[in-house]
Motif scaffolding. Structure first.
Motif, short mmCIF file in Angstrom:
data_model
loop_
_atom_site.label_atom_id
_atom_site.label_comp_id
_atom_site.label_asym_id
_atom_site.label_seq_id
_atom_site.Cartn_x
_atom_site.Cartn_y
_atom_site.Cartn_z
N ARG A 22 48.25 44.67 49.39
CA ARG A 22 48.50 43.93 48.15
C ARG A 22 47.30 44.01 47.22
O ARG A 22 47.43 44.20 46.00
CB ARG A 22 48.84 42.48 48.48
CG ARG A 22 49.19 41.62 47.29
CD ARG A 22 49.74 40.27 47.75
NE ARG A 22 51.04 40.42 48.39
CZ ARG A 22 51.68 39.44 49.02
NH1 ARG A 22 51.13 38.24 49.12
NH2 ARG A 22 52.86 39.64 49.57
N HIS A 23 46.10 43.90 47.77
CA HIS A 23 44.90 43.94 46.94
C HIS A 23 44.54 45.36 46.52
O HIS A 23 43.85 45.53 45.49
CB HIS A 23 43.75 43.24 47.64
CG HIS A 23 43.79 41.75 47.48
ND1 HIS A 23 43.00 41.08 46.59
CD2 HIS A 23 44.57 40.81 48.07
CE1 HIS A 23 43.27 39.79 46.63
NE2 HIS A 23 44.22 39.59 47.54
N MET A 42 46.58 45.71 43.47
CA MET A 42 45.93 44.97 42.40
C MET A 42 44.75 45.76 41.82
O MET A 42 44.56 45.84 40.61
CB MET A 42 45.44 43.61 42.92
CG MET A 42 46.56 42.64 43.25
SD MET A 42 45.97 41.19 44.17
CE MET A 42 44.78 40.48 43.02
N PHE A 43 43.96 46.38 42.71
CA PHE A 43 42.80 47.15 42.27
C PHE A 43 43.22 48.30 41.37
O PHE A 43 42.55 48.61 40.38
CB PHE A 43 42.03 47.68 43.47
CG PHE A 43 40.83 48.50 43.11
CD1 PHE A 43 39.60 47.88 42.86
CD2 PHE A 43 40.89 49.89 43.01
CE1 PHE A 43 38.48 48.64 42.51
CE2 PHE A 43 39.79 50.64 42.67
CZ PHE A 43 38.58 50.01 42.42
N SER A 80 45.84 48.44 39.55
CA SER A 80 46.68 47.97 38.44
C SER A 80 46.05 48.34 37.10
O SER A 80 44.82 48.41 36.96
CB SER A 80 46.86 46.45 38.52
OG SER A 80 47.47 45.96 37.35
N GLU A 118 46.28 46.45 34.58
CA GLU A 118 45.85 45.20 33.97
C GLU A 118 44.47 44.82 34.50
O GLU A 118 44.29 44.60 35.70
CB GLU A 118 46.85 44.09 34.29
CG GLU A 118 48.25 44.35 33.75
CD GLU A 118 49.20 43.21 34.06
OE1 GLU A 118 48.71 42.10 34.33
OE2 GLU A 118 50.41 43.43 34.02
N LEU A 121 44.14 41.57 36.57
CA LEU A 121 44.67 41.69 37.93
C LEU A 121 43.75 42.54 38.79
O LEU A 121 43.46 42.20 39.95
CB LEU A 121 46.08 42.30 37.90
CG LEU A 121 46.88 42.24 39.20
CD1 LEU A 121 47.09 40.81 39.64
CD2 LEU A 121 48.22 42.94 39.01
N SER A 122 43.25 43.63 38.24
CA SER A 122 42.35 44.50 38.99
C SER A 122 41.07 43.77 39.37
O SER A 122 40.54 43.94 40.48
CB SER A 122 42.01 45.74 38.15
OG SER A 122 41.13 46.59 38.84
N LYS A 137 40.72 40.71 40.11
CA LYS A 137 40.96 39.72 41.16
C LYS A 137 41.07 40.35 42.54
O LYS A 137 41.12 39.63 43.54
CB LYS A 137 42.24 38.94 40.86
CG LYS A 137 42.13 38.02 39.65
CD LYS A 137 43.42 37.25 39.42
CE LYS A 137 43.31 36.31 38.22
NZ LYS A 137 44.57 35.57 37.98
N SER A 138 41.10 41.66 42.62
CA SER A 138 41.19 42.34 43.91
C SER A 138 39.92 42.11 44.71
O SER A 138 38.83 41.96 44.16
CB SER A 138 41.40 43.84 43.70
OG SER A 138 41.28 44.55 44.92
N GLY A 162 49.88 34.58 48.99
CA GLY A 162 50.73 35.15 47.95
C GLY A 162 52.19 35.15 48.31
O GLY A 162 53.05 35.31 47.42
N CYS A 210 51.57 54.59 41.58
CA CYS A 210 50.93 53.30 41.31
C CYS A 210 49.42 53.43 41.33
O CYS A 210 48.73 52.72 40.60
CB CYS A 210 51.36 52.28 42.36
SG CYS A 210 50.76 50.62 42.03
#
Length: 540
Positions: free
Chosen positions: A229-230, A233-234, A236, A238, A241-242, A244-245, A422, A468
């Protein structure tokens, strides 16, 4: 990348530090004073302290930390398998000197602290033969501040929150494990798993059956979901969001793999000892039956229908059975060397290790047996391992139990729960069936395949390896193209075909695994169970 106290994980190219025999008449105080006056080199002081205090000292060449840009040499000091902050320099000599200085910054205050002897642990039979100075150093070296009370409280609060929403499953947590992430902001539970059984059925050909549902194994597979999941996010697009990884891009020679951020440390909580843990070692007479029993207990074990047996007592036909797996304790020891991320995630990230194991088992007042099971059997393996891999010796810390265990005569003795930070709801799996139950708050599909099964992990892997992540890697700077240049690109991985082939393509991980199993065999602990390849020959 933080094998210990924020340092970079050690690599495979070692410079073994030969212990310099300090003159008997020179005391540690004199040596330290000479160092502070500029008369003694930092590396020389470490050599001398190693000789006086009898600790294992090594300088290990590693990769530059993620925050460093440019080409530098990097070394870290490793003392009794604990790695200290990485030193860098334009030359190897400069990098070694800075690494030694960093280590001394942490060691000297402990050595100079008043009343050190009062903090000595109760000495066991093995420690009495060590010099008093060595025992004093060990006490100082291992006395580190930890959130001992924060961890069980965080687990207690998270379990209460989950079970308040689903009280009908409150009896499914008799054996529970959880991973806790510690940052500057405090401790938070990121993955939970419970269970105490293996599946009765043969593994499915499509990877949708959960074979091992013991608490530590369930929690570890939940942690893998957290890591996937992280990663998403990394990668991403955005920025919020990145950011917050939990991952960061490494600079220098380590740019091809991501690592955990510098302030992220992982801990493991268990409320019961995993199956296969040895009892504290006693002073046994050689060639006695008790000594033979102890030797058998120290070796590798297999879990068969809920019971644990030494690998030496299982026949070849039995070991090939689909109902047999390595015991949870041996898997725990393996993860402290290979990392908890597994083979597939090793295509993207450096090994992820646990540095403290909090045990709430009331029968584990003496932690020596657990310590031996997890790490002592693997002493000396680090120097043999490839880049990024090492044996992390966790601290074993007894803590109060999080009172979430089910009552005697539980209605659901084979049910197991899993949850990751999450998730909107927990998943309940029947461990004997290896599938989600009909009334589980979370169900992935009508096939009742668990979100922890191999097929689900392969799906997440393809999300990261596919579009992705690739477009972001190609467009991004900071060395992200190294992921592709290093053979971890989208086309290379997505063309692999089967789950098994993808695992085999994680070459450094597989090399470390082979070294681990050869080491255990050479030390007389037995042969690791080889899984039938047909179990992993599926694709999506």
């Amino acid at each position: 990348m933080n094998p210990a106290r924020g340092s970079s994980p050690p690599a495979s190219s070692w410079t073994r530090c030969q212990r310099s025999a300090a003159p008997a008449q020179v005391s540690p105080e004199v040596l330290v004073r000479r160092y502070k006056q500029g008369e003694l080199h930092a590396v020389s002081l470490l050599h001398n302290l190693a000789s006086i205090f009898q600790f294992r000292l090594e300088l290990k060449e590693t990769v530059t930390p993620g925050y460093v840009q440019g080409l530098y040499f990097a070394f870290c000091v490793v003392i009794d398998d604990v790695a200290y902050k990485t030193g860098i320099g334009n030359t190897k000599k400069d990098a070694r000197r800075q690494a030694a200085q960093f280590a001394l910054q942490e060691l000297l205050p402990r050595l100079e602290a008043p009343g050190v002897a009062s903090h000595l642990p109760v000495q066991d039979q093995a420690s009495t033969s060590r010099p008093a100075q060595a025992q004093t150093f060990t006490a100082c070296h291992e006395r580190k501040p930890l959130a001992n009370l924060q961890v069980p409280q965080a687990v207690r609060d998270q379990l209460t929150k989950l079970l308040d929403l689903h009280p009908e499953f409150s009896d499914c947590t008799a054996s529970t494990a959880a991973f806790i992430m510690e940052t500057a902001a405090g401790c938070e539970v990121i993955a939970v798993g419970s269970g105490n059984v293996n599946a009765r059925q043969s593994p499915s050909a499509d990877g949708r059956l959960l074979h091992d549902s013991h608490a530590v194994v369930t929690a570890r597979r939940s942690l893998m979901r957290f890591l996937y999941r992280h990663l998403l996010m990394f990668f991403s697009e955005e920025a919020v969001l990145s950011g917050k990884s939990v991952f960061q891009q490494n600079g220098g020679g380590g740019g091809s793999l991501l690592s955990l951020k510098r302030d992220v440390t992982l801990h493991l909580y268990i409320n019961q000892l995993p199956k296969g843990a040895v009892h504290p070692l006693l002073d046994l007479k050689p060639l006695s039956f008790s000594a033979w029993e102890a030797t058998q207990e120290l070796g590798l074990h297999l879990a068969v229908e809920g019971k644990v047996f030494p690998v030496s007592s299982i026949t070849a036909d039995q070991s090939n059975s689909s109902l047999v797996s390595m015991c949870a304790m041996d898997k725990l020891a393996q993860w402290q060397v290979l990392g908890y991320q597994g083979a597939l995630l090793s295509h993207f990230i450096e090994p992820v290790y646990v540095y403290n194991i909090f045990t709430a088992d009331p029968n584990c007042s003496d932690t020596r047996g657990l310590e031996f099971s997890v790490s002592r059997r693997l002493d000396g393996i680090t120097s043999k391992l490839p880049l990024h891999y090492c044996m992390i010796r966790p601290r074993i810390i007894p803590v109060p139990s999080a009172p979430a265990s089910g009552p005697p005569g539980s209605r659901h003795p084979t049910y197991c729960i899993n949850w990751v930070q999450g998730d909107l709801s927990l998943e309940v799996v029947d461990g004997l069936q290896g599938r989600t139950i009909d009334k589980s708050p979370f169900r992935s599909s009508s096939a009742l395949a668990s979100r922890l099964c191999k097929a689900a992990m392969l799906h997440r892997f393809k999300l990261v390896a596919g579009g992705c992540g690739r477009d972001h890697l190609l467009a991004g700077g900071c060395g992200r193209d190294h992921l592709l240049a290093g053979g971890c690109g989208r086309d290379h991985l997505l063309a692999a075909g089967t789950y098994r082939k993808l695992k085999k393509m994680a070459t450094p991980y597989q090399e470390a695994k082979s070294i681990l199993r050869a080491h255990l065999l050479a030390q007389g602990f037995g042969s690791w169970l080889a899984k039938a390849s047909v179990w992993d020959n599926f694709s999506m």
